[in-house]
Scaffold this motif. Sequence first.
Motif, PDB file in Angstrom:
ATOM      1  N   ASN A  80       1.028  -1.505  -0.025  1.00 29.63           N
ATOM      2  CA  ASN A  80      -0.447   0.331   0.296  1.00 29.63           C
ATOM      3  C   ASN A  80       0.615   1.324  -0.146  1.00 29.63           C
ATOM      4  N   LEU A  81       0.197   2.010  -0.643  1.00 29.04           N
ATOM      5  CA  LEU A  81       1.070   2.791  -0.357  1.00 29.04           C
ATOM      6  C   LEU A  81       0.093   3.859   0.259  1.00 29.04           C
ATOM      7  N   HIS A  82       1.049   5.239   1.235  1.00 31.89           N
ATOM      8  CA  HIS A  82      -0.129   6.462   2.214  1.00 31.89           C
ATOM      9  C   HIS A  82       0.421   7.770   1.801  1.00 31.89           C
ATOM     10  N   SER A  99      -6.557  15.509   9.966  1.00 29.92           N
ATOM     11  CA  SER A  99      -5.462  15.170   9.487  1.00 29.92           C
ATOM     12  C   SER A  99      -5.754  13.617   8.794  1.00 29.92           C
ATOM     13  N   MET A 100      -5.419  13.314   7.823  1.00 34.48           N
ATOM     14  CA  MET A 100      -6.375  12.073   7.750  1.00 34.48           C
ATOM     15  C   MET A 100      -4.940  11.228   6.655  1.00 34.48           C
ATOM     16  N   ILE A 101      -4.950  10.004   6.967  1.00 30.77           N
ATOM     17  CA  ILE A 101      -3.850   9.018   5.854  1.00 30.77           C
ATOM     18  C   ILE A 101      -5.490   7.931   4.898  1.00 30.77           C
ATOM     19  N   LEU A 108      -7.350   5.792   6.257  1.00 39.40           N
ATOM     20  CA  LEU A 108      -6.786   5.054   7.671  1.00 39.40           C
ATOM     21  C   LEU A 108      -6.671   6.281   9.319  1.00 39.40           C
ATOM     22  N   PRO A 109      -7.198   5.540  10.366  1.00 38.18           N
ATOM     23  CA  PRO A 109      -7.401   7.128  11.084  1.00 38.18           C
ATOM     24  C   PRO A 109      -5.791   7.326  11.627  1.00 38.18           C
ATOM     25  N   LEU A 110      -5.530   8.595  11.873  1.00 36.21           N
ATOM     26  CA  LEU A 110      -4.205   8.178  12.754  1.00 36.21           C
ATOM     27  C   LEU A 110      -4.868   8.542  14.186  1.00 36.21           C
ATOM     28  N   PRO A 111      -3.232   8.549  15.285  1.00 32.45           N
ATOM     29  CA  PRO A 111      -3.411   7.813  16.094  1.00 32.45           C
ATOM     30  C   PRO A 111      -4.055   9.014  17.209  1.00 32.45           C
TER      31      PRO A 111
END
Lengths: 126, 394
Positions: free
Chosen positions: B231-233, B250-252, B265-268
């Motif tokens: 996967n690329l992020h 922010s988001m991933i 994807l969530p951030l911490p």
Amino acid sequence: MKFCTVKQYFDDENNNNVTNGIATTVIPLPNKHLKIKANNKEMEQYEQELLRNVMPQELTKLILAANYLNFKEALDFFCRTVANAIQNKSVDYVRKFFGLESDFEPGEEEKLCKEFAWSFEGVDED
Amino acid sequence: MSQPTILLRRMSNHLPEEIVLEILVRLPVKSLLRFRCVCKSWYRYIATPNFINNNLLYCNDHNRGFFIHMPKTTGSMVSFSRPHGQICTVASHHTFEAISELRIPFTFQSGYPHFVGSCNGILCFSDYRSFEFKDVYLWNPSIRKFKKLPDTCLTHLFNVSLGFGFDSQNNDYKVVRISQSTAKPMPPPDAEVYSLSSDSWKRVGLGISWRSNVVFHKFNSTLSFPFVSGNLHWMIEMIEGGGQERRFTSMILSFDVNSEKFKELPLPDDEGGCITKCLTSFKGKLALIKFGYGVQPHSLLCSIWVMGDSWNKIRVLPIENLTDFIGFTNYGLLLVQKRSRLVSTNSELERKHKSVLIDPETLHEKEIQVDYRLDVAAYMENLALLDGANVVSY
């Protein structure tokens, strides 16, 4: 395990695959491997010693012996050694080594060699 | 090891086919290229995707990997018209000692290359100057070939982010281009994927529900975007809502190179204030590194998060005089740049950078001999791109 085929070899009198000379090189390997399994450097040195007096052509016989005995580590080691021995050699040398002949059309081979001309730089003299 | 094919039937009387293949697969790329001239079957076999893959796997298993690094094109380099050396240095995996130098064999209109990423020793570059990143190149230094990608299939390109990855299921190299329009209100980004096997771009839908109240978004492009587990992020900084209700979030965005699907994807959870954060990879896993103010002056607190099933903070360490975070080595060492002395060159003050490898566990530091901002990536020899279309040899 590793020693089944060895026993078979000794039982099989018509065996042409492994000569006595080879047996003394290949067969001690499993023991040595087990003894110094953890230490790669020592094994490397042992392997270098073993092959010091062996010409690349004779490696072919060693490989066949290791293959017949189904001895994976020795096979890997010998293949690696052959690869190291031939990696800087010329195309002609490699052909002789494997008993191959060029089956390219005249002129075709030249064209192909030109494509990667730089890979012919620094090759050992035959 | 692959099954021997009929291609190699015409082999020596001495060694069986499988054994000859076992020998060939252990050879370095330069030898393999030369030995293609031995006979027709070797010529064909060495170029098969199966053999190329096995050769690559052997190299990986036997630690024949390196790093490649090059000067990072920066805003100040461009503003002051300082030339980019166009040289990439191949360095040792362990010590960072320089082993060889490679000159980039293609040029960009602006003269400034932008390093997109490296996959299995194939390097991807684009032109720094152009926001559109129109010109994209794939380069395999070990076989001395490169290829310029065809033009985009999107109608307009605006602010572009690129990503380069390897589709392990289909043995294919892919480049992703994401374009963000500057129109207001900002629509969701457009995306397209290039695949080497088809040698063409195709549009890809975002497929995720883009937050409707996003007023502004920007791809955080400090580093080349990490390619981890297929996967690329990309990290996207956003402003949601307007006026009094403005929120910075922010988001991933992650892209599965095999299925060609996007995901969020969530951030911490720990949203303690930080100066900056960036995505990277740590020992084969997705990682997030956050920099916050430290206790001492000139010291930053660096928090390392690694993604397993969820985010895990694995380490917090203070770093002094940090100017730039570059990445993690395969062994988990942190490569950063620190503030160094000011140097006068041609009556111009130039700040030299000190490059340092830090062990996050022991905090032991080791300086390496590079004093300019750099891009770094893993590098190895690879036969890929061997017989492709529109590939240029040099």
